[in-house]
Design an enzyme around this catalytic site. Structure first.
Site, PDB file in Angstrom:
ATOM      1  N   THR A  20       0.857  -1.183   0.000  1.00  0.00           N
ATOM      2  CA  THR A  20       0.000   0.000   0.000  1.00  0.00           C
ATOM      3  C   THR A  20       0.891   1.231   0.000  1.00  0.00           C
ATOM      4  O   THR A  20       1.726   1.396   0.890  1.00  0.00           O
ATOM      5  CB  THR A  20      -0.922  -0.004   1.235  1.00  0.00           C
ATOM      6  N   LYS A  22       4.165  -9.216   3.623  1.00  0.00           N
ATOM      7  CA  LYS A  22       2.826  -8.622   3.593  1.00  0.00           C
ATOM      8  C   LYS A  22       1.991  -9.460   2.623  1.00  0.00           C
ATOM      9  O   LYS A  22       1.690  -9.072   1.503  1.00  0.00           O
ATOM     10  CB  LYS A  22       2.875  -7.157   3.159  1.00  0.00           C
ATOM     11  N   GLU A  81       3.972  -5.824  16.660  1.00  0.00           N
ATOM     12  CA  GLU A  81       3.561  -4.692  15.829  1.00  0.00           C
ATOM     13  C   GLU A  81       2.296  -4.074  16.403  1.00  0.00           C
ATOM     14  O   GLU A  81       1.804  -4.504  17.453  1.00  0.00           O
ATOM     15  CB  GLU A  81       3.323  -5.150  14.384  1.00  0.00           C
TER      16      GLU A  81
END
Length: 254
Positions: free
Chosen positions: A24, A133, A166
């Site tokens: 992204t 990802k 995270e």
């Protein structure tokens, strides 16, 4: 030969199994930000997952051709391909590229400092996927639901061994006595491009910390490619200093 797709086939492996990767990207002033790092991560992930040949020049061209506004978000998703009944991928077509865009979120309030809580869901430990990802994001979907039901702006997430990993959709950094630290991401989590960007510009030590380590940190920041570096003003019931994060933002070119 890799192709850019406008519609998803029912046989697409990303649609069926989450067998794909994505990134992204922020567009600022009509320019893609941190593109070399986005591309490197896509390439590294495709190699690790043993995807077929991908035309990376085409991926780059499609990313740039998707720019329609001075400020926006571009998402690039690459599926392993189409075909193949079951999990095995013998006979699957070459990888498929999907490009989409959306409006840039407003992070003005977040940049003033967020309140961070602790997620009860813990990430599965899988070193073979750690850092990637990939398109299997159900853990994050559940974490985002927990966040929506909370009073916090974001949640800190541990893995199943109790190690800090995270935030819900961002990496985390910790400052202690003027030094910066970040989770090593060898068991779970996503290695974000903003995290990499920061680590390329200044010393950041990768660590394997559990929650008790946070009792002695001075500051916490969360970061990703869209919002940049965001200070945490409060973690659970503890107030934190914003100054180290403000200094960090002056040191790093985002």
């Amino acid at each position: 030969m890799t192709g850019v797709q406008s519609a998803i086939s029912p046989q697409d492996r990303s649609f069926n199994y989450g067998d794909g990767i994505f990134t992204t990207i922020q567009v600022r002033a009509g320019e893609i930000q941190l593109w070399p790092l986005h591309l490197q991560r896509l390439q590294r992930s495709a190699r690790q997952l043993m995807f077929g040949d991908i035309d990376w020049d085409l991926v780059t061209a499609q990313a740039h051709s998707a720019i329609t506004m001075s400020e926006q978000v571009i998402k690039i998703l690459i599926s392993r391909g189409e075909g193949g009944r079951g999990y095995g991928y013998a006979g699957v077509t070459s990888p498929r590229i999907y490009v989409s865009s959306s409006a840039m979120p407003d992070y003005t309030e977040a940049q003033k400092g967020i309140c961070l809580g602790l997620a009860t869901l813990q990430l599965a430990v899988q070193p073979s996927l750690a850092g990637l990802k990939h398109n299997n994001r159900l853990e994050q979907v559940l974490i985002k639901q927990q966040l929506a039901d909370s009073t916090y702006d974001d949640l800190l997430v541990l893995d199943q061994l109790g190690f800090i990993t995270e935030a819900s959709a961002a990496n985390v950094l910790f400052c202690r006595a003027g030094k910066w630290f970040t989770p090593a991401l060898k068991r779970a989590g996503v290695a974000g491009v903003m995290r990499q960007n920061i680590m390329q510009q200044m010393p950041v030590q990768e660590v394997n910390w559990q929650l008790d380590e946070l009792q002695t940190v001075d500051a916490i920041a969360v970061c990703n490619a869209l919002m940049g570096i965001v200070p945490v003003r409060r973690f659970c019931n503890r107030d934190l200093s914003l100054t180290p994060v403000q200094q960090l933002r002056t040191q790093v070119v985002c």
